[in-house]
Design a protein around this motif. Structure first.
Motif, PDB file in Angstrom:
ATOM      1  N   LEU A 182       0.824  -1.216   0.000  1.00 30.51           N
ATOM      2  CA  LEU A 182       0.000   0.000   0.000  1.00 30.51           C
ATOM      3  C   LEU A 182       0.858   1.266   0.000  1.00 30.51           C
ATOM      4  O   LEU A 182       0.574   2.216  -0.728  1.00 30.51           O
ATOM      5  N   THR A 183       1.906   1.290   0.807  1.00 28.44           N
ATOM      6  CA  THR A 183       2.754   2.482   0.852  1.00 28.44           C
ATOM      7  C   THR A 183       3.618   2.593  -0.404  1.00 28.44           C
ATOM      8  O   THR A 183       3.870   3.701  -0.889  1.00 28.44           O
TER       9      THR A 183
ATOM     10  N   ASN B  17       2.734   1.899  -3.341  1.00 26.46           N
ATOM     11  CA  ASN B  17       1.900   2.289  -4.481  1.00 26.46           C
ATOM     12  C   ASN B  17       1.044   3.527  -4.209  1.00 26.46           C
ATOM     13  O   ASN B  17       0.100   3.802  -4.941  1.00 26.46           O
ATOM     14  N   SER B  18       1.401   4.276  -3.170  1.00 30.50           N
ATOM     15  CA  SER B  18       0.670   5.502  -2.854  1.00 30.50           C
ATOM     16  C   SER B  18       1.655   6.554  -2.361  1.00 30.50           C
ATOM     17  O   SER B  18       2.868   6.314  -2.307  1.00 30.50           O
ATOM     18  N   CYS B  19       1.136   7.699  -1.977  1.00 30.07           N
ATOM     19  CA  CYS B  19       1.994   8.778  -1.468  1.00 30.07           C
ATOM     20  C   CYS B  19       2.130   8.725   0.042  1.00 30.07           C
ATOM     21  O   CYS B  19       2.671   9.648   0.660  1.00 30.07           O
TER      22      CYS B  19
ATOM     23  N   GLU C 272     -11.582   7.362   0.778  1.00 27.25           N
ATOM     24  CA  GLU C 272     -11.626   6.535  -0.433  1.00 27.25           C
ATOM     25  C   GLU C 272     -12.171   5.137  -0.122  1.00 27.25           C
ATOM     26  O   GLU C 272     -11.794   4.156  -0.760  1.00 27.25           O
TER      27      GLU C 272
ATOM     28  N   GLY D 237     -11.504   3.902  -3.652  1.00 22.58           N
ATOM     29  CA  GLY D 237     -10.149   3.366  -3.688  1.00 22.58           C
ATOM     30  C   GLY D 237     -10.022   2.016  -4.359  1.00 22.58           C
ATOM     31  O   GLY D 237     -11.012   1.353  -4.685  1.00 22.58           O
TER      32      GLY D 237
ATOM     33  N   PHE E 102      -5.974   4.792  -6.817  1.00 27.05           N
ATOM     34  CA  PHE E 102      -6.655   5.632  -5.830  1.00 27.05           C
ATOM     35  C   PHE E 102      -7.198   6.862  -6.535  1.00 27.05           C
ATOM     36  O   PHE E 102      -6.539   7.426  -7.413  1.00 27.05           O
TER      37      PHE E 102
ATOM     38  N   TYR F 143      -7.521   9.925  -5.615  1.00 28.82           N
ATOM     39  CA  TYR F 143      -6.775  11.183  -5.473  1.00 28.82           C
ATOM     40  C   TYR F 143      -5.745  11.350  -6.591  1.00 28.82           C
ATOM     41  O   TYR F 143      -5.346  12.476  -6.914  1.00 28.82           O
ATOM     42  N   GLN F 144      -5.331  10.245  -7.213  1.00 29.20           N
ATOM     43  CA  GLN F 144      -4.318  10.306  -8.268  1.00 29.20           C
ATOM     44  C   GLN F 144      -4.839  10.966  -9.541  1.00 29.20           C
ATOM     45  O   GLN F 144      -4.048  11.338 -10.399  1.00 29.20           O
TER      46      GLN F 144
ATOM     47  N   GLU G 271      -1.456  15.353  -3.103  1.00 24.62           N
ATOM     48  CA  GLU G 271      -1.007  14.385  -2.110  1.00 24.62           C
ATOM     49  C   GLU G 271      -1.697  14.686  -0.791  1.00 24.62           C
ATOM     50  O   GLU G 271      -1.290  15.587  -0.065  1.00 24.62           O
TER      51      GLU G 271
END
Length: 402
Positions: free
Chosen positions: A98-99, A101-103, A231, A235, A243, A245-246, A251
């Protein structure tokens, strides 16, 4: 060892028992779902249902996907529960994927979207207490939905809940979406965070404008307050990106996930930036937080979504669904076809949403009507053109009768 064998043999007996023993919380049709596979559910009478509701965006890989079944069986043979007092392997691996592949940098795991959002509210208030002179207010949106616990109901902007379970948890302001003046006028020295869904799901699939979200992010940075994206529904590939937000080149400081993350297994997550790694022992927890069985489920589902690029399939199939809806738009008076990926909705000129959903159910199609004139579509991320064609055919047959 004594086993209690069920004496309920048919659907009528099951429904009669349900009406006696299940606490009433919602209207349910007189059917009992018994099994599922892929895009379909079957009831105890053997009738099949094409699922374009997806358990409210939960069954991201469809019903009973082999990758999830195998993960649960393998983990059951290894370790089911060790208590949240200890690390376990799938917990660490799921947090990493998860971390990576995300901010975000840190993850807390729970069992439901409400729990994840409760955690986000607590973390924001902890931040306000430590860094903003005790600021505790959180701005949320009209028509938003953040859960059914007392605090998340207080955060939710549903008008019908305004006077329910009073007194509510204080500290929430509800403002209309896409209204920057309303946001600016609502921020005070007591504000610690702004919390929103990029697309309001339960509110009727209402999308926040891209420029609005980007400006909102800038305001939060300028004021030193937190930006929280809920999300739970958007999500894990649902909107055409991993996600939502992308889509907006921002961010956020905090993100919450649930529904699709477990593919049907009860699981949720709260993700945060490293600067918000501020909980102290006892501040946050839960008996089932990071339970190995749930972690194995989440790891299998999230890995499958990423490895199979199901976010792209959501984008492509969402565009196909919109194309097919536009083809019947004028014939049936459909209005405001909207959404991203596989979180879509459309409206009717009259308040016939519930009637349409009920008639589709009779014909073996599962749809959702979150508002009187609205139909919402949330099929599994594995949906195909053929599934959509069949959905449109059944929907058209129903509309022909109305």
């Amino acid at each position: 060892m004594i086993f209690v064998e069920s004496k309920l043999k048919n659907t009528t007996e099951l429904i009669n028992e349900a009406n006696k023993s299940i606490l009433f919380t919602t209207m349910r049709p007189d059917i009992v779902m018994e099994r599922g596979e892929g895009m379909y559910l079957w009831d105890t009478e053997g009738k099949s249902y094409l699922d374009f509701m997806g358990g409210w965006a939960v069954t991201s890989l469809g019903h009973c996907p082999s990758v999830l079944k195998e993960a649960l069986i393998n983990q059951c043979n290894t370790l089911i529960n060790a208590s949240p007092a200890y690390y376990n392997r799938p917990m660490i691996e799921l947090a990493k994927i998860l971390t990576d592949n995300s901010c975000f940098d840190r993850v807390f795991f729970a069992s439901s979207g409400s729990e994840a959002n409760e955690g986000a509210i607590k973390l924001a208030r902890k931040y306000g207490a430590k860094f903003l002179n005790g600021a505790y207010e959180i701005i949320t949106a009209v028509n938003s939905f953040h859960g059914r616990t007392l605090a998340t109901m207080s955060a939710t902007g549903k008008k019908v809940w305004a006077d329910l379970y009073e007194p509510k948890v204080p500290g929430f302001k509800h403002i209309p979406i896409n209204d920057l003046d309303a946001i600016k006028n609502s921020i005070t020295s007591n504000t610690c965070a702004i919390m929103f869904e990029p697309i309001q799901g339960e509110g009727g699939v209402n999308e926040l404008d891209k420029d609005y979200i980007k400006t909102l992010s800038g305001i939060c940075k300028e004021k030193g307050i937190l930006l929280i994206v809920d999300e739970v529904q958007t999500g894990l590939g649902r909107t055409g990106k991993l996600f939502a937000y992308q889509h907006y080149q921002i961010e956020p400081d905090i993100m919450t996930l649930a529904k699709g993350i477990g593919g049907g297994y009860p699981l949720s997550a709260l993700l945060a930036k490293e600067s918000l790694n501020i909980f102290e022992p006892g501040d946050q927890g839960g008996t089932y937080s990071s339970q190995p069985l749930g972690m194995a489920a989440g790891l299998a589902v999230v890995s499958e979504i990423i490895n199979k690029n199901l976010s792209l399939n959501a984008k492509v199939q969402g565009e196909y669904i919109i194309k097919k809806l536009n083809a019947i738009k004028s014939k049936y008076g459909l209005k405001n076809i909207r959404g991203k990926g596989l979180l879509l909705a459309f409206d009717f000129p009259e308040d016939k949403g519930k009637e349409i959903a009920h008639k589709c159910l009779d014909k073996g199609l599962l749809l959702n009507s979150p508002r009187p004139s609205t139909i919402r579509l949330m099929p599994p991320l594995i949906v195909t053109n053929e599934d959509t064609d069949l959905m449109i055919n059944i929907l058209s047959d129903v509309l022909d009768t109305i």
